[in-house]
Structure formats: structure tokens, C-alpha cells
Design a protein around this motif. Structure first.
Motif, PDB file in Angstrom:
ATOM      1  N   TRP A  87      40.066  77.588  83.875  1.00  0.00           N
ATOM      2  CA  TRP A  87      39.148  77.779  85.007  1.00  0.00           C
ATOM      3  C   TRP A  87      39.302  79.176  85.595  1.00  0.00           C
ATOM      4  O   TRP A  87      38.307  79.883  85.836  1.00  0.00           O
ATOM      5  CB  TRP A  87      39.430  76.683  86.017  1.00  0.00           C
ATOM      6  CG  TRP A  87      38.624  76.687  87.282  1.00  0.00           C
ATOM      7  CD1 TRP A  87      37.571  77.489  87.611  1.00  0.00           C
ATOM      8  CD2 TRP A  87      38.814  75.809  88.407  1.00  0.00           C
ATOM      9  NE1 TRP A  87      37.095  77.183  88.868  1.00  0.00           N
ATOM     10  CE2 TRP A  87      37.835  76.151  89.366  1.00  0.00           C
ATOM     11  CE3 TRP A  87      39.709  74.781  88.679  1.00  0.00           C
ATOM     12  CZ2 TRP A  87      37.751  75.493  90.588  1.00  0.00           C
ATOM     13  CZ3 TRP A  87      39.611  74.113  89.902  1.00  0.00           C
ATOM     14  CH2 TRP A  87      38.639  74.463  90.843  1.00  0.00           C
ATOM     15  N   ASN A  88      40.536  79.622  85.848  1.00  0.00           N
ATOM     16  CA  ASN A  88      40.722  80.924  86.502  1.00  0.00           C
ATOM     17  C   ASN A  88      40.311  82.090  85.620  1.00  0.00           C
ATOM     18  O   ASN A  88      40.060  83.189  86.121  1.00  0.00           O
ATOM     19  CB  ASN A  88      42.157  81.095  87.001  1.00  0.00           C
ATOM     20  CG  ASN A  88      43.205  80.959  85.918  1.00  0.00           C
ATOM     21  OD1 ASN A  88      42.910  80.893  84.727  1.00  0.00           O
ATOM     22  ND2 ASN A  88      44.469  80.896  86.327  1.00  0.00           N
ATOM     23  N   GLU A 121      36.094  81.727  86.389  1.00  0.00           N
ATOM     24  CA  GLU A 121      35.593  81.935  87.755  1.00  0.00           C
ATOM     25  C   GLU A 121      36.552  82.882  88.462  1.00  0.00           C
ATOM     26  O   GLU A 121      37.448  82.483  89.193  1.00  0.00           O
ATOM     27  CB  GLU A 121      35.466  80.606  88.519  1.00  0.00           C
ATOM     28  CG  GLU A 121      34.659  80.773  89.807  1.00  0.00           C
ATOM     29  CD  GLU A 121      34.398  79.472  90.560  1.00  0.00           C
ATOM     30  OE1 GLU A 121      33.572  79.484  91.501  1.00  0.00           O
ATOM     31  OE2 GLU A 121      35.028  78.445  90.214  1.00  0.00           O
ATOM     32  N   TRP A 154      31.184  84.232  87.509  1.00  0.00           N
ATOM     33  CA  TRP A 154      31.591  83.657  86.233  1.00  0.00           C
ATOM     34  C   TRP A 154      31.636  84.699  85.125  1.00  0.00           C
ATOM     35  O   TRP A 154      30.852  85.642  85.115  1.00  0.00           O
ATOM     36  CB  TRP A 154      30.624  82.532  85.832  1.00  0.00           C
ATOM     37  CG  TRP A 154      30.591  81.444  86.847  1.00  0.00           C
ATOM     38  CD1 TRP A 154      29.713  81.329  87.895  1.00  0.00           C
ATOM     39  CD2 TRP A 154      31.493  80.346  86.950  1.00  0.00           C
ATOM     40  NE1 TRP A 154      30.015  80.205  88.638  1.00  0.00           N
ATOM     41  CE2 TRP A 154      31.099  79.587  88.080  1.00  0.00           C
ATOM     42  CE3 TRP A 154      32.584  79.915  86.196  1.00  0.00           C
ATOM     43  CZ2 TRP A 154      31.755  78.425  88.470  1.00  0.00           C
ATOM     44  CZ3 TRP A 154      33.243  78.764  86.577  1.00  0.00           C
ATOM     45  CH2 TRP A 154      32.826  78.026  87.697  1.00  0.00           C
ATOM     46  N   PRO A 166      40.477  69.926  85.365  1.00  0.00           N
ATOM     47  CA  PRO A 166      40.561  71.338  85.756  1.00  0.00           C
ATOM     48  C   PRO A 166      41.975  71.921  85.813  1.00  0.00           C
ATOM     49  O   PRO A 166      42.140  73.139  85.907  1.00  0.00           O
ATOM     50  CB  PRO A 166      39.906  71.383  87.135  1.00  0.00           C
ATOM     51  CG  PRO A 166      40.022  69.988  87.647  1.00  0.00           C
ATOM     52  CD  PRO A 166      39.966  69.086  86.468  1.00  0.00           C
ATOM     53  N   CYS A 168      35.062  72.371  94.699  1.00  0.00           N
ATOM     54  CA  CYS A 168      35.276  73.480  93.760  1.00  0.00           C
ATOM     55  C   CYS A 168      35.364  72.996  92.314  1.00  0.00           C
ATOM     56  O   CYS A 168      34.846  73.645  91.407  1.00  0.00           O
ATOM     57  CB  CYS A 168      36.551  74.232  94.131  1.00  0.00           C
ATOM     58  SG  CYS A 168      36.453  75.141  95.686  1.00  0.00           S
ATOM     59  N   THR A 169      36.036  71.848  92.084  1.00  0.00           N
ATOM     60  CA  THR A 169      36.124  71.342  90.715  1.00  0.00           C
ATOM     61  C   THR A 169      34.751  70.940  90.192  1.00  0.00           C
ATOM     62  O   THR A 169      34.448  71.137  89.004  1.00  0.00           O
ATOM     63  CB  THR A 169      37.089  70.146  90.622  1.00  0.00           C
ATOM     64  OG1 THR A 169      36.634  69.084  91.455  1.00  0.00           O
ATOM     65  CG2 THR A 169      38.499  70.551  91.019  1.00  0.00           C
ATOM     66  N   TYR A 177      32.930  74.022  89.062  1.00  0.00           N
ATOM     67  CA  TYR A 177      33.486  74.486  87.788  1.00  0.00           C
ATOM     68  C   TYR A 177      32.995  73.627  86.625  1.00  0.00           C
ATOM     69  O   TYR A 177      32.518  74.148  85.600  1.00  0.00           O
ATOM     70  CB  TYR A 177      35.014  74.474  87.868  1.00  0.00           C
ATOM     71  CG  TYR A 177      35.727  74.405  86.540  1.00  0.00           C
ATOM     72  CD1 TYR A 177      35.557  75.401  85.580  1.00  0.00           C
ATOM     73  CD2 TYR A 177      36.578  73.337  86.248  1.00  0.00           C
ATOM     74  CE1 TYR A 177      36.214  75.331  84.356  1.00  0.00           C
ATOM     75  CE2 TYR A 177      37.239  73.258  85.032  1.00  0.00           C
ATOM     76  CZ  TYR A 177      37.056  74.257  84.090  1.00  0.00           C
ATOM     77  OH  TYR A 177      37.694  74.179  82.879  1.00  0.00           O
ATOM     78  N   ARG A 235      29.325  74.101  85.892  1.00  0.00           N
ATOM     79  CA  ARG A 235      29.059  75.399  85.224  1.00  0.00           C
ATOM     80  C   ARG A 235      29.545  75.380  83.785  1.00  0.00           C
ATOM     81  O   ARG A 235      28.898  75.956  82.882  1.00  0.00           O
ATOM     82  CB  ARG A 235      29.758  76.525  86.002  1.00  0.00           C
ATOM     83  CG  ARG A 235      29.560  77.913  85.384  1.00  0.00           C
ATOM     84  CD  ARG A 235      28.097  78.332  85.388  1.00  0.00           C
ATOM     85  NE  ARG A 235      27.910  79.631  84.765  1.00  0.00           N
ATOM     86  CZ  ARG A 235      27.783  79.822  83.449  1.00  0.00           C
ATOM     87  NH1 ARG A 235      27.820  78.791  82.625  1.00  0.00           N
ATOM     88  NH2 ARG A 235      27.618  81.041  82.970  1.00  0.00           N
TER      89      ARG A 235
END
Length: 625
Positions: A79-80, A83, A89, A117, A150-151, A154, A157
Motif C-alpha cells: 500500500w505505501n 499511495e 497514486w 492491507p 483509508c483501507t 486503497y 483503487r
């Protein structure tokens, strides 16, 4: 039109051409079996992470995996990595997950997607973006509205990026993991009610489904952790389970009394930390266990089949209650069957021979390794003072030291500075150090503080009209265990001398997200009398070298102290004299014929350096501490 919408329209337009380029098939879990086109098949998989390999090498490494006899590749999604800022992204270059999956499909490999995540993976913050810690009311890995908001963003997306590559759409992704090793977290966080843990786990499963991930779901945990880690609607798999009878018993218990049975993480090697011996796992044991699984209808995923490299600041850290932080090395070789540079190992050969006895498909020939070169001498021509370089930037002023997160900086270094109008002598203490620091008085190094060795204090003598500098390095955020929730970096508490708290700090950001160029530094020539004044200061060494041919190589850092290295602007990772890693892998695709540039940020600089070399064989097992 938004870029995401444009990308989605292009994907829909190209979908028919893609599905023709690979063989479409069906996949489902039914009757206690994995079924491909209605026929029971074993999953013989290997874990390999796309950002730990230059994208130019993805096909080679996937061909290596297939030539070992595997029919599936598994990968986490980080994830990091994608995003980088809230709502910003990046899926380009080495982050192009879609291209990685497509390449696997073109080679006839099935794909297991592990989007988290949370991923662990010895990766910075276990894959979580560092900036989550700045969101008010945020509690990670919990049934927390801000976190789940937030999850969801993610996972939604991510589906836009790879959703049409699911097996249900004609793609190669056969299974998707819901969360990751959540049972171990439940066991560690017994301060949280089990009911809440289960609500959170169910929420992630729902978010995956709501996003559109309709391929079979699974969970992975140690077999003794299924109570906390399993979730309805997902196949439980057991990590590291070598006892076949126990594996089948516990899966049947949590999956309606039937299989299929899978070890989602079968460890042919193990992770490695700085300042600790390099782990070795016996090739003969791995071969015997592989055969045991194949004989007993147990599917498995080698974690890792090929580790690759923690380039840049991507490596994370483990945490031990008795010891403290354990930073992960730059090399993620993992003692895996395919080495860090993509070479065949004896372990590879023994596994290939075993698998060949049990599969009904032809195992292809092993591809040739990529070319390897040595560079006998790289002249270092420039050297610059990093303290001076940092202080040419605009500082952030605060009564108390600010963390990296408060400074809105994810990675790298921060210089904390304080001026004294009166002399002071005593014990400087920084119990809130995260994670490594060198301490200077008027530019002279007086100590080294280190969270690994639990060194948080040093004696200082500060004269009249003097400056105290503390250069702090983020060693990588904790990626596993209950301490993952305490992951701010820099200085997270008071700094004291003789128990008196120091205030009025100036902070200079040094993210080192790119190689500092000579236009940004006041260089002197390396090896000159002027350079000797920089002894024991943090410095930047610069140099260039010419190549008539390119190939993979390994920069030899065994005579250096601590720091990072840039090659042609790319951060190839950290080094530390403690070992056991003494070389840094440089992929040949990052070199070029003609002139190449090297920049070394050396934090200790205990002796003058005029040159460096690159060798053909890595040094990963030379422990000096």
C-alpha cells in the motif's frame, strides 16, 4: 476526464486482446480441492515481490520460478508503495503491479494476490503508509472508522488497477488474501476484545468483496492461531506448518471438515537483520519437506522463492521485547532458492528435481543468469559536509523536538540542532531516539546513539557559544507485532542533559529521496588537506566511472562505516559495517555504457576514502559486530 477513468477505459478496451494473449481458465475451491477447469490441481507456488526486483528483470525471474517447477507466483501488494500521499497514486515502473501480473499470465503462471492491507514482509511499516499516523483519531489494524475509510480507498483503487486480471474476468489471479497473519496480531493484542478483532477482520473481507474482488479468498496464519485469524468465507491456510496431520486437522476444524490443504508460507530460508548472523536453512530439509507436501496432496507457497532487494528506504524492522528494534537488511536474499541477483542455488536444483517427479507438465529449461561485471576501481573525487549542506535549508523551529511525521517527512534523516549561550557538561540522554544518531558539538563527533544496542546516552561538554547537532536516521518502521502501533520516527520525547530538558530546537529535513548533486553541495576534492577537516563528520562522497559493458555487480562497502549509496540517482540501499551484509547489489539495468555516477552518504567517515570497487560475488555473511 480523471486519469483513473481514462486508465479504466483503456483497460476495458484492451481486455479482449489481453485475454487472448494468455489461456483463459476457470478456478474454484470445491469438494475439498482446488479446481482448474474442473480438474483437481495442486498449487505449487513461490512468493516473489515486484518492487524488490527491477521491472526489466521481472520476466527473467518469473521464468526462473517456472523452471523450478512451480505453477503459481504469489505477491504482496504494498500500500505505501502506491499511495505515496493521501489520494496520490503511483503504479509506474517498478511499481507497475498490473504489468507484473500480466507477465506471469503470459508465461502460463497462476497468481495469488496478497493485498493486505497489512503485509508484514520485512517491509517498511508492514506496508502501511507512514502518513496514516498523522490522521486524527486513527488507530491502525482496528475496527476504527478513520482507518477503514483509508483501507477502503486503497482496496477500491487497487481493484481499478488489477480487477480485470482476476480469474473471474479471464485473468491469472486465482486467489486473494484477506488481511495477513491476523491471528498472531490477535494473540499479541489481547488488550482488544476478540469480538472487535473479528469485526475488523470481517470488515476487510467485506471491503475486498465490495471493491469487486470475487476470486476465492483465503487467510494465512500459524496453525495455532486460526481462532483469531480466520474469517467466514475465506479458506484458512497454515503458515510454516510441516506436520501434515496437524495441518489437515486444524483446517478441517475451521473449514467445514474438508480441505483443500495449503501452507501459504513454506520457508526455504529466513529473514535477516543487521548485526545478527545470516540465517541458513538446509537444502536437504527443504527438498524433503517439499516431497512430503506433494505426496500428501498439500499445496504450498515458498516464502520466499526469490527475495530480491530492499532498495532505498523500503526495509522495515522487527521488534523484540527483550532486545529492542531489529532493522532488516538491504538484501532480501532470504537464503531463497533463487538468489538476490537471480542465480540458481543448490537449493533450487534439489527442489526442481523433487517437483519434477510429481507434476504432469513439462518443466522448462532454466534460463541463463544475467551478465555480471566487476569494477576494480571507482575514483571518488568530491567530498562535502552534510551538516553544512543541511543547514543551508530552511529550518523548522519548535520548543520541543518534532518527529519525522510532524515534520511531514516519511524517510531518511533529520538534523536536530540547538545553540547554547552558556557552557554545559553532563550526560545527554535521548530515550525517545528512533532509531540511530550521531552527536556533534561544534561539528566534532562526540558519540553514537543506537536503538539496536539500546544506547540512549552520551557524555557531552558544550562550551560557551556552541552548537549541538544530532543527526537522526529512521532505520525502517516496525513491520510486525504489537509495537507496529508505536512507529513514529526521529526524536519522540524530551532530550535532557543532567536531567534538564533542552528546548528551542531547529530541525533540518534530509529525506535523501534523491541523490544530492554537486550543485547542491560545497564539495572539496577527496584526499586533499581540506578533506581531512571532514574526518568523523557525516559527508557525501561523489565520483564517476565509465563502462564499456554493463551487468549486475555488487558495490563493496566492507571498508566503510554506515550510510546509503546512490548509483545514477537510484538509492540502492543502506550499508552498515556491523554486517553481515557487506556488499550492495546493483542491477545492470541501472548502469549504462559510458559515464555513471556514484554518491555515497557516509555517516561516520572514520577514515579518508579515495576509491571504491564493485565485485562479482556478494558478501552477505560477514558479521563484524
Amino acid at each position: 476526464m480523471k486519469p483513473v477513468l481514462i486508465r479504466l477505459l483503456l483497460l476495458l478496451a484492451w481486455a479482449p486482446f489481453y485475454t487472448q494473449a494468455q489461456q483463459r481458465f476457470s478456478f474454484e475451491i470445491e469438494g475439498g480441492h482446488f479446481l482448474k477447469d474442473g480438474k483437481a490441481v495442486p498449487i505449487i507456488s513461490g512468493e516473489m515481490h515486484y518492487p524488490r526486483i527491477p521491472h526489466q528483470y521481472w520476466r527473467h525471474r518469473l521464468e526462473m520460478l517456472k523452471a523450478m517447477g512451480l505453477n503459481t507466483v504469489a505477491t504482496y501488494v504494498f500500500w505505501n508503495l502506491h499511495e505515496t500521499e493521501p489520494g496520490k497514486w503511483d503504479f509506474e515502473g517498478d511499481k507497475d503491479l498490473r504489468r507484473y501480473i500480466e507477465t506471469a499470465g503470459e508465461l502460463g503462471l497462476m497468481v495469488i494476490l496478497r493485498p493486505g492491507p497489512y503485509v508484514c514482509a520485512e517491509w517498511e511499516f508492514g506496508g502501511y503508509p507512514w502518513w496514516l499516523q498523522n490522521i486524527p483519531g486513527m488507530e491502525i489494524r482496528r475496527d476504527n472508522p478513520e482507518f477503514l475509510k483509508c483501507t477502503k480507498r486503497y482496496l477500491d483503487r487497487l481493484y481499478e488497477e488489477v480487477g480485470d486480471l482476476l480469474v473471474t474476468r479471464g485473468g491469472p489471479i486465482i486467489m486473494v488474501q484477506a488481511e495477513n497473519e491476523f491471528g498472531s496480531y490477535v494473540a499479541q493484542r489481547n488488550d482488544i476484545p476478540l469480538e472487535e478483532h473479528k469485526r475488523y477482520n470481517a470488515a476487510i473481507r467485506r471491503q475486498l468483496a465490495d471493491a469487486g474482488f470475487d476470486a476465492p479468498l483465503f487467510t494465512s496464519d500459524g496453525s495455532w492461531l486460526f481462532e483469531g485469524g480466520t474469517t467466514p468465507g475465506a479458506l484458512p491456510t497454515a503458515n510454516g506448518e510441516s506436520n501434515i496431520e496437524n495441518l489437515k486437522r486444524v483446517v478441517d476444524q475451521y473449514h467445514g471438515g474438508k480441505g483443500p490443504y495449503m501452507v501459504a508460507e513454506f520457508y526455504p530460508g529466513w529473514l535477516s537483520h543487521w548485526a545478527e548472523p545470516f540465517p541458513n536453512v538446509s537444502a536437504s530439509w527443504v527438498a524433503r519437506q517439499t516431497e512430503k507436501y506433494l505426496q500428501n496432496d498439500v499445496s504450498f507457497n515458498f516464502y520466499m522463492v526469490h527475495g530480491g532487494t530492499n532498495f532505498g528506504f523500503t526495509s522495515g524492522a522487527n521488534y523484540d521485547k527483550d532486545h529492542g528494534i531489529q532493522p532488516d537488511m538491504t538484501s532480501y536474499d532470504y537464503d531463497a532458492p533463487i538468489s538476490e541477483a537471480g542465480w540458481v542455488t543448490p537449493k533450487y536444483d534439489s527442489i526442481r528435481n523433487v517437483i519434477g517427479k510429481y507434476v504432469d507438465y513439462v518443466i522448462p529449461e532454466v534460463p541463463a543468469p544475467n551478465p555480471v561485471i566487476e569494477i576494480p576501481s571507482i575514483r571518488l573525487t568530491g567530498i562535502a559536509d552534510v551538516l553544512a549542506f543541511a543547514k543551508r535549508q530552511e529550518p523548522v523551529e519548535s520548543p520541543v523536538p518534532l518527529t519525522f511525521e510532524q515534520l511531514r517527512q516519511g524517510y531518511g534523516y533529520v538534523l536536530y540542532t540547538r545553540h547554547f549561550n552558556q557552557p554545559l557538561a553532563g550526560m545527554l540522554e535521548i530515550p525517545g531516539l528512533r532509531d540511530y544518531a550521531t552527536v556533534y558539538v561544534n561539528g566534532e563527533r562526540v558519540g553514537e546513539l543506537n536503538r539496536y544496542y539500546n544506547r540512549y546516552s552520551v557524555f557531552v561538554e558544550i562550551p560557551f557559544d556552541a552548537t549541538l547537532d544530532i543527526l537522526v536516521e529512521n532505520w525502517g518502521r516496525i513491520n510486525f507485532g504489537e509495537e507496529i502501533v508505536n512507529n513514529r520516527k526521529g526524536i519522540v520525547g524530551p532530550v535532557t542533559v543532567n536531567g534538564m530538558e533542552l528546548s528551542d530546537w531547529f530541525m533540518y529535513r534530509l529525506p535523501m529521496d534523491g541523490a544530492p548533486g554537486p550543485d547542491k553541495t560545497a564539495e572539496v576534492r577527496a584526499g586533499t588537506p581540506e578533506a581531512s577537516f571532514l574526518h568523523r563528520k557525516p559527508v557525501l562522497y561523489t565520483g564517476s566511472f565509465n563502462l564499456s559493458e554493463t551487468g549486475d555487480t555488487f558495490i563493496d562497502m566492507s571498508a566503510w562505516g554506515k550510510g546509503i549509496v546512490f548509483i545514477n540517482g537510484k538509492n540502492i540501499g543502506r550499508y552498515w559495517q556491523a554486517g553481515p551484509q557487506q556488499t550492495l547489489y546493483v542491477p545492470g539495468v541501472w548502469l549504462k555504457k559510458g559515464e555513471n555516477r556514484i554518491v555515497i552518504f557516509e555517516q561516520l567517515n572514520d577514515g579518508p576514502k579515495n576509491e571504491i570497487s564493485a565485485v562479482k560475488v556478494p558478501i552477505l555473511k560477514e558479521l563484524k559486530s
